[in-house]
Write an enzyme that holds these catalytic residues in place. Sequence first.
Site, PDB file in Angstrom:
ATOM      1  N   TYR A 144       0.856  -1.193   0.000  1.00 38.30           N
ATOM      2  CA  TYR A 144       0.000   0.000   0.000  1.00 38.30           C
ATOM      3  C   TYR A 144       0.885   1.232   0.000  1.00 38.30           C
ATOM      4  O   TYR A 144       1.809   1.336   0.811  1.00 38.30           O
ATOM      5  CB  TYR A 144      -0.889  -0.001   1.249  1.00 38.30           C
ATOM      6  CG  TYR A 144      -1.825   1.178   1.370  1.00 38.30           C
ATOM      7  CD1 TYR A 144      -1.605   2.168   2.333  1.00 38.30           C
ATOM      8  CD2 TYR A 144      -2.935   1.308   0.544  1.00 38.30           C
ATOM      9  CE1 TYR A 144      -2.460   3.257   2.454  1.00 38.30           C
ATOM     10  CE2 TYR A 144      -3.802   2.395   0.667  1.00 38.30           C
ATOM     11  CZ  TYR A 144      -3.559   3.366   1.622  1.00 38.30           C
ATOM     12  OH  TYR A 144      -4.410   4.447   1.744  1.00 38.30           O
ATOM     13  N   ASP A 239       9.360   2.663  -0.631  1.00 42.96           N
ATOM     14  CA  ASP A 239       8.333   3.358   0.143  1.00 42.96           C
ATOM     15  C   ASP A 239       8.638   3.082   1.615  1.00 42.96           C
ATOM     16  O   ASP A 239       8.292   2.027   2.143  1.00 42.96           O
ATOM     17  CB  ASP A 239       6.933   2.853  -0.248  1.00 42.96           C
ATOM     18  CG  ASP A 239       5.861   3.450   0.629  1.00 42.96           C
ATOM     19  OD1 ASP A 239       4.660   3.214   0.344  1.00 42.96           O
ATOM     20  OD2 ASP A 239       6.197   4.138   1.611  1.00 42.96           O
ATOM     21  N   LYS A 267       4.632   9.372   8.504  1.00 43.62           N
ATOM     22  CA  LYS A 267       4.564   8.860   9.872  1.00 43.62           C
ATOM     23  C   LYS A 267       5.643   9.448  10.791  1.00 43.62           C
ATOM     24  O   LYS A 267       5.565  10.621  11.175  1.00 43.62           O
ATOM     25  CB  LYS A 267       4.574   7.327   9.841  1.00 43.62           C
ATOM     26  CG  LYS A 267       3.367   6.767   9.052  1.00 43.62           C
ATOM     27  CD  LYS A 267       3.382   5.264   8.989  1.00 43.62           C
ATOM     28  CE  LYS A 267       2.413   4.723   7.970  1.00 43.62           C
ATOM     29  NZ  LYS A 267       0.995   4.801   8.400  1.00 43.62           N
TER      30      LYS A 267
HETATM   31  P1  KE4 Z   1      -0.785   8.274   4.308  1.00 44.18           P
HETATM   32  O1  KE4 Z   1      -1.267   8.966   3.046  1.00 44.18           O
HETATM   33  O2  KE4 Z   1      -1.869   7.452   4.975  1.00 44.18           O
HETATM   34  O3  KE4 Z   1      -0.066   9.226   5.272  1.00 44.18           O
HETATM   35  O4  KE4 Z   1       0.370   7.229   3.880  1.00 44.18           O
HETATM   36  C1  KE4 Z   1       0.069   6.258   2.916  1.00 44.18           C
HETATM   37  C2  KE4 Z   1       1.032   5.103   3.072  1.00 44.18           C
HETATM   38  C3  KE4 Z   1       2.066   4.965   2.158  1.00 44.18           C
HETATM   39  N1  KE4 Z   1       2.964   3.962   2.267  1.00 44.18           N
HETATM   40  C4  KE4 Z   1       2.874   3.052   3.275  1.00 44.18           C
HETATM   41  C5  KE4 Z   1       3.891   1.952   3.346  1.00 44.18           C
HETATM   42  C6  KE4 Z   1       1.836   3.148   4.233  1.00 44.18           C
HETATM   43  O5  KE4 Z   1       1.751   2.219   5.219  1.00 44.18           O
HETATM   44  C7  KE4 Z   1       0.903   4.188   4.148  1.00 44.18           C
HETATM   45  C8  KE4 Z   1      -0.235   4.344   5.125  1.00 44.18           C
HETATM   46  N2  KE4 Z   1      -0.348   3.330   6.118  1.00 44.18           N
HETATM   47  C9  KE4 Z   1      -1.690   3.055   6.602  1.00 44.18           C
HETATM   48  C10 KE4 Z   1      -1.586   1.916   7.618  1.00 44.18           C
HETATM   49  N3  KE4 Z   1      -1.445   0.669   6.964  1.00 44.18           N
HETATM   50  C11 KE4 Z   1      -2.338   4.283   7.155  1.00 44.18           C
HETATM   51  C12 KE4 Z   1      -3.578   4.024   7.974  1.00 44.18           C
HETATM   52  C13 KE4 Z   1      -4.807   4.581   7.285  1.00 44.18           C
HETATM   53  O6  KE4 Z   1      -4.969   4.382   6.066  1.00 44.18           O
HETATM   54  O7  KE4 Z   1      -5.613   5.188   8.019  1.00 44.18           O
END
Ligand code: KE4
Length: 428
Positions: A144, A239, A267
């Site tokens: 993701y 990523d 994060k």
């Molecule tokens: P954000 O746009 O949610 O800040 O980041 C996206 C993203 C990109 N790359 C990786 C490896 C990530 O894990 C994420 C976001 N992680 C999720 C948890 N699996 C965020 C939680 C959510 O979607 O509310």
Amino acid sequence: MIYQRSSALFAAAQKVIPGGVNSPVRAFKAVGGDPIFVKEAKGAYLYDEDGNRLIDYINSWGPMILGHAHAPVVNAVVEKAKKGTSFGMPTEIETQIAELAVAMVPNIDKIRFVNSGTEACMSAVRLARGYTKKDKIIKFAGCYHGHSDSFLIQAGSGAITFGSPNSPGVTQGTAQDTLLARYNDLDHVKSIINSNKNEIACIIIEPVAGNMGCIPPVKGFLEGLRSLCDAHNILLIFDEVMTGFRLAQGGAQELLGVDADIVTFGKVIGGGLPVGAFAASSAIMNHLAPLGPVYQAGTLSGNPLAMAAGLAMLTELHENPDIFKSIADKTEYLHKGIAGALEQHNITHTINRVGSMISVHFDKETIVDFDTAAKGNNNTFKKFFHGMLENGIYIAPSAFETWFITEALTYDDLDETIAAVDKVAKTL
Ligand code: KE4
């Protein structure tokens, strides 16, 4: 545990916010029941709206590596806020955190700050396409990279929960430029490259996957991707939104010893405020506007409050590198304790762990990719999740997520967690 106030708040939220949440994975769809509403948090503990104290293994999905309401971060934000919250003009603190990030992370000369991990990954792919003048990308099933259209092709995290490999709204025109590979399957990547000669701009990967549970790269996999990218003029994007500043000061590149061409962050880099970033050599980053032709922008990018939180966080991690070993040791202790408790009750399970990232899967198979992760017994996971919650332990409300260990956890907290696993295992 009583959750009356959380349930009442959830009912109210659903009237004005789709699904009552601002991010789907929070809605407990994968585990059932109403989500917990948090009132406040401190250190390793959440305090919900019904007065329950929960030991937190999500930590805002990674940012709270030093614990909630960590004083140096809070104080930095409060002091900065007194001087204004946003200017839309350059500020010194953006350079300070950029210099620190460049000093901590291998293979980057420059970094551009944005407001989320999605923005960081979306911008990194656009930069790779602009730099290589090629259109296609390779991503991995179950990984993701945020909710940008190009990534919502069998994405991980919440997208898996919703069983929507290709989210509605993503056009065929977009989807056709995203090629899907199996994680940890180098031969599959080779065949995709051979079938799309000179068309692939980049391979984007979570160097340690965290959105189908925690899945480490098998020996030689990342090294193999590095060689393929070198041989075919493809940029390798790590990523590191989850792994950056968590697995080591220099993230997965440092821990695993494999060089990426572009690295994305989120994060931890924001200390709990909305920050994403992407970074690379000057040769690549100088293609970005206003220097180069690849456009990317953001009203609140480099926001002084977010930079203050991120700078305080990165400064503490930079000055105390032992933190990374400490949280990895705590995670190993937790791993052994959970495994012992589940084995004692003959519960079929697999635990994956890298550094301070860990996930529990209720399946005997070794979890190496999306297909093996999807075989986990979700009914058992649901019972495990709610049982742990009943015992005051908050773990990821989905089997397709990773737990994040915070330095604020004590070994007493870990023992309390292991005791809860032992108690819940009897009910599985
Ligand atoms: P954000 O746009 O949610 O800040 O980041 C996206 C993203 C990109 N790359 C990786 C490896 C990530 O894990 C994420 C976001 N992680 C999720 C948890 N699996 C965020 C939680 C959510 O979607 O509310």
